[in-house]
Each structure stands twice: as C-alpha cells, then as structure tokens.
Design a protein around this motif. Sequence first.
Motif, PDB file in Angstrom:
ATOM      1  N   ILE A   1      42.012  -3.624  11.307  1.00 49.74           N
ATOM      2  CA  ILE A   1      40.645  -4.454  10.811  1.00 49.74           C
ATOM      3  C   ILE A   1      40.047  -3.674   9.711  1.00 49.74           C
ATOM      4  O   ILE A   1      39.792  -2.440   9.858  1.00 49.74           O
ATOM      5  N   LEU A   2      39.793  -4.127   8.623  1.00 52.77           N
ATOM      6  CA  LEU A   2      39.349  -3.472   7.424  1.00 52.77           C
ATOM      7  C   LEU A   2      38.215  -4.396   7.001  1.00 52.77           C
ATOM      8  O   LEU A   2      38.336  -5.631   6.930  1.00 52.77           O
ATOM      9  N   PRO A   3      37.087  -3.802   6.574  1.00 54.02           N
ATOM     10  CA  PRO A   3      36.094  -4.556   5.759  1.00 54.02           C
ATOM     11  C   PRO A   3      36.620  -5.340   4.421  1.00 54.02           C
ATOM     12  O   PRO A   3      37.236  -4.465   3.834  1.00 54.02           O
ATOM     13  N   ASP A   4      35.916  -6.238   4.241  1.00 56.83           N
ATOM     14  CA  ASP A   4      36.417  -7.019   2.984  1.00 56.83           C
ATOM     15  C   ASP A   4      34.934  -6.448   2.024  1.00 56.83           C
ATOM     16  O   ASP A   4      33.833  -6.963   1.915  1.00 56.83           O
ATOM     17  N   LEU A   5      35.442  -5.443   1.165  1.00 53.32           N
ATOM     18  CA  LEU A   5      34.568  -4.809   0.265  1.00 53.32           C
ATOM     19  C   LEU A   5      34.849  -5.634  -1.372  1.00 53.32           C
ATOM     20  O   LEU A   5      35.881  -5.950  -1.786  1.00 53.32           O
ATOM     21  N   SER A   6      33.584  -5.731  -2.065  1.00 57.67           N
ATOM     22  CA  SER A   6      33.794  -5.957  -3.364  1.00 57.67           C
ATOM     23  C   SER A   6      34.422  -4.933  -4.293  1.00 57.67           C
ATOM     24  O   SER A   6      34.696  -3.763  -4.046  1.00 57.67           O
ATOM     25  N   LYS A   7      34.966  -5.539  -5.521  1.00 57.46           N
ATOM     26  CA  LYS A   7      35.726  -4.573  -6.462  1.00 57.46           C
ATOM     27  C   LYS A   7      34.995  -3.605  -6.723  1.00 57.46           C
ATOM     28  O   LYS A   7      35.261  -2.271  -6.934  1.00 57.46           O
ATOM     29  N   GLU A   8      33.503  -3.699  -7.195  1.00 55.42           N
ATOM     30  CA  GLU A   8      32.732  -2.681  -7.600  1.00 55.42           C
ATOM     31  C   GLU A   8      32.444  -1.516  -6.473  1.00 55.42           C
ATOM     32  O   GLU A   8      32.487  -0.320  -6.911  1.00 55.42           O
ATOM     33  N   ILE A   9      32.479  -1.917  -5.116  1.00 60.18           N
ATOM     34  CA  ILE A   9      32.406  -1.048  -4.111  1.00 60.18           C
ATOM     35  C   ILE A   9      33.604  -0.273  -4.223  1.00 60.18           C
ATOM     36  O   ILE A   9      33.492   0.818  -3.755  1.00 60.18           O
ATOM     37  N   VAL A  10      34.536  -0.927  -4.065  1.00 63.21           N
ATOM     38  CA  VAL A  10      36.062  -0.042  -3.968  1.00 63.21           C
ATOM     39  C   VAL A  10      35.987   0.729  -5.101  1.00 63.21           C
ATOM     40  O   VAL A  10      36.591   1.977  -4.885  1.00 63.21           O
ATOM     41  N   ASP A  11      35.708   0.367  -6.299  1.00 64.81           N
ATOM     42  CA  ASP A  11      35.778   1.277  -7.296  1.00 64.81           C
ATOM     43  C   ASP A  11      34.678   2.656  -7.292  1.00 64.81           C
ATOM     44  O   ASP A  11      35.206   3.622  -7.594  1.00 64.81           O
ATOM     45  N   ARG A  12      33.692   2.208  -6.856  1.00 63.64           N
ATOM     46  CA  ARG A  12      32.724   3.182  -6.588  1.00 63.64           C
ATOM     47  C   ARG A  12      33.223   4.258  -5.465  1.00 63.64           C
ATOM     48  O   ARG A  12      33.094   5.800  -5.542  1.00 63.64           O
ATOM     49  N   ARG A  13      33.860   3.887  -4.441  1.00 67.18           N
ATOM     50  CA  ARG A  13      34.332   4.746  -3.448  1.00 67.18           C
ATOM     51  C   ARG A  13      35.549   5.592  -3.896  1.00 67.18           C
ATOM     52  O   ARG A  13      35.967   6.871  -3.501  1.00 67.18           O
ATOM     53  N   LYS A  14      36.508   5.003  -4.758  1.00 69.61           N
ATOM     54  CA  LYS A  14      37.652   5.719  -5.431  1.00 69.61           C
ATOM     55  C   LYS A  14      37.156   6.893  -6.217  1.00 69.61           C
ATOM     56  O   LYS A  14      37.666   8.024  -6.074  1.00 69.61           O
ATOM     57  N   LYS A  15      35.873   6.698  -6.985  1.00 71.94           N
ATOM     58  CA  LYS A  15      35.387   7.768  -7.599  1.00 71.94           C
ATOM     59  C   LYS A  15      34.717   8.990  -6.557  1.00 71.94           C
ATOM     60  O   LYS A  15      34.927  10.041  -6.982  1.00 71.94           O
ATOM     61  N   LEU A  16      34.463   8.633  -5.444  1.00 71.77           N
ATOM     62  CA  LEU A  16      34.008   9.614  -4.523  1.00 71.77           C
ATOM     63  C   LEU A  16      34.956  10.151  -3.505  1.00 71.77           C
ATOM     64  O   LEU A  16      34.598  11.148  -2.972  1.00 71.77           O
ATOM     65  N   MET A  17      36.189   9.582  -3.555  1.00 67.71           N
ATOM     66  CA  MET A  17      37.194   9.937  -2.450  1.00 67.71           C
ATOM     67  C   MET A  17      37.712  11.546  -2.624  1.00 67.71           C
ATOM     68  O   MET A  17      37.825  11.961  -1.738  1.00 67.71           O
TER      69      MET A  17
ATOM     70  N   PHE B   1      28.222  10.119   2.580  1.00 69.39           N
ATOM     71  CA  PHE B   1      27.419  11.149   3.571  1.00 69.39           C
ATOM     72  C   PHE B   1      28.381  12.354   3.950  1.00 69.39           C
ATOM     73  O   PHE B   1      29.294  12.142   4.563  1.00 69.39           O
ATOM     74  N   ILE B   2      28.032  13.476   3.425  1.00 68.55           N
ATOM     75  CA  ILE B   2      28.560  14.658   3.809  1.00 68.55           C
ATOM     76  C   ILE B   2      27.543  15.623   4.798  1.00 68.55           C
ATOM     77  O   ILE B   2      26.572  15.993   4.086  1.00 68.55           O
ATOM     78  N   GLU B   3      27.835  15.834   5.786  1.00 64.33           N
ATOM     79  CA  GLU B   3      27.141  16.652   7.002  1.00 64.33           C
ATOM     80  C   GLU B   3      25.590  16.014   6.951  1.00 64.33           C
ATOM     81  O   GLU B   3      24.692  16.392   6.949  1.00 64.33           O
ATOM     82  N   GLY B   4      25.867  14.716   6.889  1.00 63.50           N
ATOM     83  CA  GLY B   4      24.339  14.005   7.034  1.00 63.50           C
ATOM     84  C   GLY B   4      23.602  13.665   5.762  1.00 63.50           C
ATOM     85  O   GLY B   4      22.563  13.116   5.774  1.00 63.50           O
ATOM     86  N   ILE B   5      24.064  14.147   4.685  1.00 69.62           N
ATOM     87  CA  ILE B   5      23.328  13.972   3.169  1.00 69.62           C
ATOM     88  C   ILE B   5      24.102  13.278   2.419  1.00 69.62           C
ATOM     89  O   ILE B   5      25.321  13.256   2.338  1.00 69.62           O
ATOM     90  N   ARG B   6      23.380  12.161   1.885  1.00 67.78           N
ATOM     91  CA  ARG B   6      23.923  11.202   1.014  1.00 67.78           C
ATOM     92  C   ARG B   6      24.174  11.681  -0.335  1.00 67.78           C
ATOM     93  O   ARG B   6      23.560  12.665  -1.065  1.00 67.78           O
ATOM     94  N   ILE B   7      25.659  11.413  -0.572  1.00 69.22           N
ATOM     95  CA  ILE B   7      26.067  11.987  -1.959  1.00 69.22           C
ATOM     96  C   ILE B   7      26.425  10.805  -2.939  1.00 69.22           C
ATOM     97  O   ILE B   7      26.959   9.864  -2.477  1.00 69.22           O
ATOM     98  N   PHE B   8      26.156  11.207  -4.153  1.00 68.60           N
ATOM     99  CA  PHE B   8      26.193  10.157  -5.069  1.00 68.60           C
ATOM    100  C   PHE B   8      27.383  10.206  -5.679  1.00 68.60           C
ATOM    101  O   PHE B   8      27.767  11.132  -6.359  1.00 68.60           O
TER     102      PHE B   8
END
Length: 79
Positions: free
Chosen positions: A32-48, A72-79
Amino acid sequence: MEVYQRRENLRYSDRERVMSSARKLKGTGFGILPDLSKEIVDRRKKLMPKFKKAKEDGKSAFFKRSEPEKLFIEGIRIF
C-alpha cells in the motif's frame, strides 16, 4: 500483476489506520502506497540522493506521512 484501487475522500484517521497496517503485508507481494501529488513526488526525487546517503551512513532518515515532501535526517528537517 499490479492491482490499483483508488479510494477518494478517505478520512485522515482511516488513512492512517490503513497505512499503519500496511506493514502486515510485508513479504506477501502486496503493498500500500500513499497517493502523492506530482509536485510532492518531484520534491522527494530531488531529496532522494540525501536520503540514500544518510541511510548508507547508518543515519535515521525518513519522510513524514504528515509532511510527505520533507526529509528528516537524525530528527532534523532537511529541505
């Protein structure tokens, strides 16, 4: 074979219950995967790359369900 079923307007509490139960499907070939918008998927790809690097270094790295585009890495939000 991939089977997709989309459920619109799922209440947040129901969505969270379904997502937290998804781990029970591990090893079954289903998921089961969440249905994410294209904008969110694109942002996550950049952070991968940062996500993968942190995992390789043995650090805790995750995307929150409530904020799926934020890393989040070690509990700290990364942009």
